[in-house]
Design a protein around this motif. Structure first.
Motif, PDB file in Angstrom:
ATOM      1  N   LEU A 106       0.771  -1.292   0.069  1.00  8.27           N
ATOM      2  CA  LEU A 106      -0.114  -0.083   0.001  1.00  8.27           C
ATOM      3  C   LEU A 106       0.862   1.255   0.150  1.00  8.27           C
ATOM      4  N   ASP A 107       2.008   1.213   0.799  1.00  8.13           N
ATOM      5  CA  ASP A 107       2.743   2.397   0.967  1.00  8.13           C
ATOM      6  C   ASP A 107       3.570   2.715  -0.533  1.00  8.13           C
ATOM      7  N   ARG A 108       3.933   1.616  -1.167  1.00  7.34           N
ATOM      8  CA  ARG A 108       4.576   1.708  -2.588  1.00  7.34           C
ATOM      9  C   ARG A 108       3.651   2.331  -3.525  1.00  7.34           C
ATOM     10  N   TYR A 109       2.198   1.827  -3.599  1.00  8.61           N
ATOM     11  CA  TYR A 109       1.230   2.099  -4.219  1.00  8.61           C
ATOM     12  C   TYR A 109       0.955   3.880  -4.306  1.00  8.61           C
ATOM     13  N   LEU A 110       1.007   4.128  -2.931  1.00  2.65           N
ATOM     14  CA  LEU A 110       0.792   5.592  -2.677  1.00  2.65           C
ATOM     15  C   LEU A 110       1.852   6.232  -3.395  1.00  2.65           C
ATOM     16  N   ALA A 111       3.133   5.846  -3.227  1.00  2.00           N
ATOM     17  CA  ALA A 111       4.092   6.777  -3.805  1.00  2.00           C
ATOM     18  C   ALA A 111       4.410   6.642  -5.016  1.00  2.00           C
ATOM     19  N   ASP A 112       4.046   5.434  -5.807  1.00  2.00           N
ATOM     20  CA  ASP A 112       4.867   5.178  -7.172  1.00  2.00           C
ATOM     21  C   ASP A 112       3.611   5.044  -8.471  1.00  2.00           C
ATOM     22  N   SER A 113       2.125   4.942  -7.620  1.00  2.00           N
ATOM     23  CA  SER A 113       1.739   4.455  -9.017  1.00  2.00           C
ATOM     24  C   SER A 113       0.908   5.428  -9.959  1.00  2.00           C
ATOM     25  N   PHE A 114       0.237   4.911 -10.923  1.00  2.00           N
ATOM     26  CA  PHE A 114      -0.293   5.951 -11.735  1.00  2.00           C
ATOM     27  C   PHE A 114      -1.718   6.015 -11.207  1.00  2.00           C
ATOM     28  N   GLY A 115      -2.376   5.103 -10.527  1.00  2.00           N
ATOM     29  CA  GLY A 115      -3.378   5.287  -9.839  1.00  2.00           C
ATOM     30  C   GLY A 115      -4.745   4.717 -10.836  1.00  2.00           C
ATOM     31  N   PRO A 116      -5.773   4.258 -10.352  1.00  2.44           N
ATOM     32  CA  PRO A 116      -6.719   3.657 -11.519  1.00  2.44           C
ATOM     33  C   PRO A 116      -7.420   4.812 -12.151  1.00  2.44           C
ATOM     34  N   LEU A 117      -8.142   4.700 -13.164  1.00  4.21           N
ATOM     35  CA  LEU A 117      -8.520   5.625 -14.078  1.00  4.21           C
ATOM     36  C   LEU A 117     -10.011   5.471 -14.292  1.00  4.21           C
ATOM     37  N   VAL A 118     -10.866   5.144 -13.326  1.00  4.12           N
ATOM     38  CA  VAL A 118     -12.289   4.856 -13.509  1.00  4.12           C
ATOM     39  C   VAL A 118     -12.966   6.056 -14.032  1.00  4.12           C
ATOM     40  N   SER A 119     -12.762   7.312 -13.681  1.00  2.00           N
ATOM     41  CA  SER A 119     -13.682   8.342 -14.165  1.00  2.00           C
ATOM     42  C   SER A 119     -13.267   8.883 -15.596  1.00  2.00           C
ATOM     43  N   VAL A 120     -12.120   8.433 -15.864  1.00  2.00           N
ATOM     44  CA  VAL A 120     -11.198   8.949 -17.127  1.00  2.00           C
ATOM     45  C   VAL A 120     -12.003   8.010 -18.458  1.00  2.00           C
ATOM     46  N   LEU A 121     -12.076   6.951 -18.172  1.00  2.00           N
ATOM     47  CA  LEU A 121     -12.348   6.031 -19.337  1.00  2.00           C
ATOM     48  C   LEU A 121     -13.643   5.323 -19.400  1.00  2.00           C
ATOM     49  N   GLY A 122     -14.306   5.419 -18.152  1.00  2.00           N
ATOM     50  CA  GLY A 122     -15.390   4.697 -17.909  1.00  2.00           C
ATOM     51  C   GLY A 122     -16.517   4.886 -19.212  1.00  2.00           C
ATOM     52  N   GLY A 123     -16.818   3.659 -19.974  1.00  2.00           N
ATOM     53  CA  GLY A 123     -17.720   3.879 -20.896  1.00  2.00           C
ATOM     54  C   GLY A 123     -17.261   4.079 -22.295  1.00  2.00           C
ATOM     55  N   ARG A 124     -16.140   4.938 -22.328  1.00  2.00           N
ATOM     56  CA  ARG A 124     -15.575   5.563 -23.590  1.00  2.00           C
ATOM     57  C   ARG A 124     -14.718   4.456 -24.333  1.00  2.00           C
ATOM     58  N   VAL A 125     -14.256   3.535 -23.616  1.00  2.00           N
ATOM     59  CA  VAL A 125     -13.116   2.735 -24.518  1.00  2.00           C
ATOM     60  C   VAL A 125     -13.521   1.324 -24.066  1.00  2.00           C
ATOM     61  N   ALA A 126     -13.647   0.379 -25.193  1.00  2.00           N
ATOM     62  CA  ALA A 126     -13.853  -0.949 -25.076  1.00  2.00           C
ATOM     63  C   ALA A 126     -12.772  -1.727 -24.505  1.00  2.00           C
ATOM     64  N   ASP A 127     -12.891  -3.006 -23.994  1.00  2.00           N
ATOM     65  CA  ASP A 127     -11.833  -3.836 -23.456  1.00  2.00           C
ATOM     66  C   ASP A 127     -11.271  -4.810 -24.704  1.00  2.00           C
ATOM     67  N   PRO A 128     -10.096  -4.330 -24.959  1.00  2.00           N
ATOM     68  CA  PRO A 128      -9.521  -5.415 -25.971  1.00  2.00           C
ATOM     69  C   PRO A 128      -8.811  -6.390 -25.161  1.00  2.00           C
ATOM     70  N   PRO A 129      -8.396  -7.473 -25.773  1.00  2.00           N
ATOM     71  CA  PRO A 129      -7.724  -8.577 -25.177  1.00  2.00           C
ATOM     72  C   PRO A 129      -6.646  -8.370 -24.387  1.00  2.00           C
ATOM     73  N   GLU A 130      -5.801  -7.139 -24.829  1.00  2.00           N
ATOM     74  CA  GLU A 130      -4.501  -6.854 -23.907  1.00  2.00           C
ATOM     75  C   GLU A 130      -4.882  -6.083 -22.481  1.00  2.00           C
ATOM     76  N   VAL A 131      -6.100  -5.511 -22.478  1.00  2.00           N
ATOM     77  CA  VAL A 131      -6.467  -4.816 -21.458  1.00  2.00           C
ATOM     78  C   VAL A 131      -7.190  -5.974 -20.396  1.00  2.00           C
ATOM     79  N   LEU A 132      -7.827  -7.028 -20.928  1.00  2.00           N
ATOM     80  CA  LEU A 132      -8.395  -8.062 -20.053  1.00  2.00           C
ATOM     81  C   LEU A 132      -7.212  -8.877 -19.644  1.00  2.00           C
ATOM     82  N   ALA A 133      -6.039  -9.141 -20.475  1.00  2.00           N
ATOM     83  CA  ALA A 133      -4.917 -10.066 -19.922  1.00  2.00           C
ATOM     84  C   ALA A 133      -4.131  -9.284 -18.971  1.00  2.00           C
ATOM     85  N   ALA A 134      -4.197  -7.926 -19.026  1.00  2.80           N
ATOM     86  CA  ALA A 134      -3.499  -7.021 -17.919  1.00  2.80           C
ATOM     87  C   ALA A 134      -4.281  -7.096 -16.538  1.00  2.80           C
TER      88      ALA A 134
END
Length: 227
Positions: A106-134
């Motif tokens: 959790l500490d590393r996540y707070l310090a280093d991560s991009f963070g989730p992007l729920v509000s940015v992409l919601g409903g606008r971008v489909a889920d290709p196989p690469e995203v589902l694999a990730a």
């Protein structure tokens, strides 16, 4: 005398970029992804690619050669965010004693991560196989963190990868202000959160199974496919 195999391989690939060029390309790509994350958060997915290029300090032509559309860039950003969580999870498991893994994650996540992007992409971008694999890779990495955290009574027995996603989404909320300051504020929440989870884990108190978040629900929410 025989031919050195590694030398022969390099001679067979005259256009292979030098290590310095590779590092520069990776640094530029990271700059683009960070700029895209910031611009999309500020202006939404309708923001022009030129704004991202300017923020990243790269040419628009170079940006389009790497990402032919905003959708492609947004998908790359989603994958990068999930793969970064995988990296943080694996590093946490490998680098600290088992009883510290969850707190370190959790500490590393707070310090280093991009963070989730729920509000940015919601409903606008489909889920290709690469995203589902990730997403699958991230679920598996989080499950490894969960397994260690459960064993050492850091989280309740019925907590799973989706609970961890819910926690990190809330920890990286959209507070205004300088990111370093926001991270400092948020870290004040960590110890009470971790202490509360340890108490719950030690008590063995049963939870409402119907209220437990499910992975498919999170995927639907993140993709904007919730009814």
């Amino acid at each position: 005398m025989g031919v050195n195999p590694s030398l022969a391989a390099r001679q067979a690939e005259p256009d292979r970029p030098a290590p310095g060029r590779v590092r520069e390309a990776r640094a530029n790509d990271l700059s683009v992804l960070i700029a895209a994350k910031e611009i999309f958060a500020e202006r939404g997915l309708s923001a022009p690619m030129s704004a991202i290029a300017e923020r990243a300090g790269v040419g628009v032509g170079s940006l389009y050669r790497r990402y032919p559309s905003k959708e492609a860039l947004a998908q790359a950003l989603r994958i990068a965010a999930m793969d970064q969580i995988c990296e943080i999870a694996e590093d946490s498991i490998e680098q600290v004693p088992a009883e510290q893994v969850f707190a370190r994650f959790l500490d590393r996540y707070l310090a280093d991560s991009f963070g989730p992007l729920v509000s940015v992409l919601g409903g606008r971008v489909a889920d290709p196989p690469e995203v589902l694999a990730a997403a699958d890779r991230m679920r598996d990495a989080l499950q490894r963190v969960v397994d260690v955290a459960r064993e050492y009574k850091q989280i309740p027995e019925d907590y799973g990868p989706t609970d961890i996603v819910v926690i990190i989404v809330h920890l990286r909320g959209a507070l205004p202000g300088d990111p370093a300051t926001v991270a400092r504020y948020t870290r004040r929440l960590l110890e009470p959160l971790l202490a509360g989870l340890r108490v719950m884990a030690s008590s063995g108190r049963a939870h409402d199974a119907a209220a437990a978040p499910q992975w498919d629900e999170w995927l639907a929410f993140w993709s904007g496919r919730q009814p």
